[in-house]
Every structure is written in C-alpha cells, then in structure tokens.
Design a protein around this motif. Structure first.
Motif, mmCIF file in Angstrom:
data_model
loop_
_atom_site.group_PDB
_atom_site.id
_atom_site.type_symbol
_atom_site.label_atom_id
_atom_site.label_comp_id
_atom_site.label_asym_id
_atom_site.label_seq_id
_atom_site.Cartn_x
_atom_site.Cartn_y
_atom_site.Cartn_z
ATOM 1 N N SER A 299 55.422 41.384 38.664
ATOM 2 C CA SER A 299 54.868 42.503 37.792
ATOM 3 C C SER A 299 53.670 42.310 37.203
ATOM 4 N N HIS A 300 53.273 43.091 36.423
ATOM 5 C CA HIS A 300 52.026 43.109 35.720
ATOM 6 C C HIS A 300 51.943 41.905 34.659
ATOM 7 N N ALA A 301 53.042 41.830 33.880
ATOM 8 C CA ALA A 301 53.104 40.686 33.263
ATOM 9 C C ALA A 301 53.164 39.479 33.683
ATOM 10 N N GLU A 302 53.883 39.400 34.863
ATOM 11 C CA GLU A 302 53.818 37.993 35.467
ATOM 12 C C GLU A 302 52.561 37.527 35.969
ATOM 13 N N ILE A 303 51.760 38.529 36.499
ATOM 14 C CA ILE A 303 50.523 38.242 37.084
ATOM 15 C C ILE A 303 49.653 37.940 35.785
ATOM 16 N N SER A 304 49.689 38.660 34.591
ATOM 17 C CA SER A 304 49.031 38.432 33.395
ATOM 18 C C SER A 304 49.097 37.044 33.115
ATOM 19 N N ARG A 305 50.467 36.328 33.102
ATOM 20 C CA ARG A 305 50.733 34.957 32.449
ATOM 21 C C ARG A 305 50.072 33.968 33.622
ATOM 22 N N ARG A 306 50.270 34.326 34.881
ATOM 23 C CA ARG A 306 49.822 33.240 35.662
ATOM 24 C C ARG A 306 48.335 33.071 36.057
ATOM 25 N N ILE A 307 47.633 34.311 35.656
ATOM 26 C CA ILE A 307 46.044 33.986 35.711
ATOM 27 C C ILE A 307 45.321 34.065 34.560
ATOM 28 N N GLY A 308 46.055 34.245 33.499
ATOM 29 C CA GLY A 308 45.626 33.994 32.188
ATOM 30 C C GLY A 308 44.740 35.171 31.638
ATOM 31 N N VAL A 309 45.108 36.269 32.060
ATOM 32 C CA VAL A 309 44.344 37.638 31.498
ATOM 33 C C VAL A 309 45.289 38.490 30.822
ATOM 34 N N SER A 310 45.071 39.384 30.291
ATOM 35 C CA SER A 310 45.865 40.591 29.572
ATOM 36 C C SER A 310 46.550 41.378 30.494
ATOM 37 N N VAL A 311 47.705 41.898 30.031
ATOM 38 C CA VAL A 311 48.281 42.904 30.998
ATOM 39 C C VAL A 311 47.156 44.267 31.227
ATOM 40 N N ASN A 312 46.606 44.609 30.338
ATOM 41 C CA ASN A 312 45.712 45.847 30.390
ATOM 42 C C ASN A 312 44.816 45.440 31.620
ATOM 43 N N THR A 313 44.098 44.148 31.755
ATOM 44 C CA THR A 313 43.404 43.650 32.391
ATOM 45 C C THR A 313 44.017 44.020 34.034
ATOM 46 N N VAL A 314 45.127 43.356 34.194
ATOM 47 C CA VAL A 314 45.788 43.313 35.406
ATOM 48 C C VAL A 314 46.122 44.896 35.716
ATOM 49 N N ARG A 315 46.490 45.582 34.876
ATOM 50 C CA ARG A 315 46.668 46.984 35.172
ATOM 51 C C ARG A 315 45.397 47.673 35.636
ATOM 52 N N LYS A 316 44.180 47.558 34.900
ATOM 53 C CA LYS A 316 42.916 47.981 35.376
ATOM 54 C C LYS A 316 42.490 47.418 36.757
ATOM 55 N N HIS A 317 42.580 46.265 36.815
ATOM 56 C CA HIS A 317 42.355 45.668 38.274
ATOM 57 C C HIS A 317 43.438 46.364 39.507
ATOM 58 N N TYR A 318 44.642 46.308 39.143
ATOM 59 C CA TYR A 318 45.586 46.844 40.123
ATOM 60 C C TYR A 318 45.137 48.518 40.507
ATOM 61 N N ILE A 319 44.965 49.119 39.420
ATOM 62 C CA ILE A 319 44.656 50.500 39.649
ATOM 63 C C ILE A 319 43.432 50.709 40.462
ATOM 64 N N ARG A 320 42.405 49.780 40.220
ATOM 65 C CA ARG A 320 40.971 49.953 40.942
ATOM 66 C C ARG A 320 41.152 49.383 42.410
ATOM 67 N N ALA A 321 42.035 48.407 42.439
ATOM 68 C CA ALA A 321 42.370 47.918 43.946
ATOM 69 C C ALA A 321 43.215 49.247 44.941
ATOM 70 N N LEU A 322 44.028 49.810 44.295
ATOM 71 C CA LEU A 322 44.983 50.596 44.615
ATOM 72 C C LEU A 322 44.404 52.034 45.175
ATOM 73 N N THR A 323 43.375 52.344 44.001
ATOM 74 C CA THR A 323 42.437 53.618 44.320
ATOM 75 C C THR A 323 41.722 53.393 45.261
ATOM 76 N N HIS A 324 40.834 52.193 45.525
ATOM 77 C CA HIS A 324 40.066 51.906 46.498
ATOM 78 C C HIS A 324 40.540 52.068 47.913
ATOM 79 N N CYS A 325 41.739 51.272 47.963
ATOM 80 C CA CYS A 325 42.553 51.601 49.294
ATOM 81 C C CYS A 325 43.106 52.865 49.634
#
Length: 165
Positions: free
Chosen positions: A127-153
C-alpha cells in the motif's frame, strides 16, 4: 561516408566487441547492428573520431543485449517455479520476453524514486502507507510518484498502440 566507415573500421569494431563479449558470432552480429543503426539514423553524421563514435553505439547495443539476457534469465528462473504441467510455446515465450523488454524500457525512463515506488506497489503489492514507511517519505509523496509512473506507462502504452495500426 558509411561505406568508408564500414571498410575502415568494421574489423576493428568486431575485435573491440569480441574482447568484451568473448563470442565472435555475437561480436559480428553487434558490429553489423551498429552499422545498421547508423544507416537508419535520420541524419548523416561524419564523426571526427569514428572509433569513439562506433564504440559508443556498440556499447549501447551491448547494454541492450545484457539487459535482454538478464530479463530472459529472470523469466526462465521464474518458469522453474511453475509446475511442469504448465507449458509455454516458443511463440508465447518470445512474446513474453518482448513484453518484458518493453516494460523495462518504460521503467528505465522513470526517475529512481518513481520506479522504486511503482515496483513496490505493483510487484510487492504494498500500500502507499507501507511504501511510505519503508522508504521514509510521506504518503502524498508516494502517491505523487506512483501516479507519475502509472501515467508515464499508460501514455507510452497508448503511443505504442497508435504506431501499431
């Protein structure tokens, strides 16, 4: 231009590639592919340093080759985990390898953080929350990067389907 470049440097290029790959047949194939790349370029180039120019193109082709072999080996390793009753035809095998190469190229165009987050979500099912905890960034940052990657693909997939028609 290409004719003289080929005549003057083809043997050197095969030897240069051969020393790196340890396989004369692959070296010959990659040397030919190097000249094909030059031939199919949109613009004519007259390099001041032809061997540096040729080795740069050949190096990129070797990286593509190593990447393909690595993906293919990972795929074959994953097939080892399947029950023996699961048979994949050579045609399907080829299509799967091509799809993996396409995915790898798409992901290679992403920034490191976006790629990491996308893979953690897609492959690990985090989940975005779990990724946030593992890499030490906010959930919003995770969401932003995920959306960027998904949109790119998705955009790249749309582009590739348009060119297939």
């Amino acid at each position: 231009m290409l004719d003289s470049l080929y005549r003057e440097h083809n043997n050197w290029l095969k030897s240069w590639i051969g020393r790196r790959l340890g396989c004369p047949e692959q070296a010959s194939d990659l040397a030919q592919e190097t000249f094909v790349r030059i031939l199919t370029q949109q613009r004519q180039v007259q390099p001041h340093t032809p061997r540096a120019y040729l080795s740069t193109i050949a190096r990129g082709l070797m990286i593509d080759l190593f990447r393909r072999k690595s993906l293919e080996q990972a795929y074959l390793d994953s097939l080892q985990q399947l029950p023996e009753t699961t048979a994949i035809s050579p045609e399907d095998h080829h299509l799967i390898i091509e799809a993996l190469m396409h995915i790898d190229q798409m992901l290679d165009q992403l920034g490191e953080r976006s790629r990491q987050i996308f893979l953690m979500a897609q492959l690990d099912g985090l989940s975005h929350a779990e990724i946030s905890r593992r890499i030490g960034v906010s959930v919003n940052t995770v969401r932003k990067h995920y959306i960027r990657a998904l949109t790119h693909c998705l955009l790249l997939m749309d582009d590739s389907h348009e060119t297939d028609c």
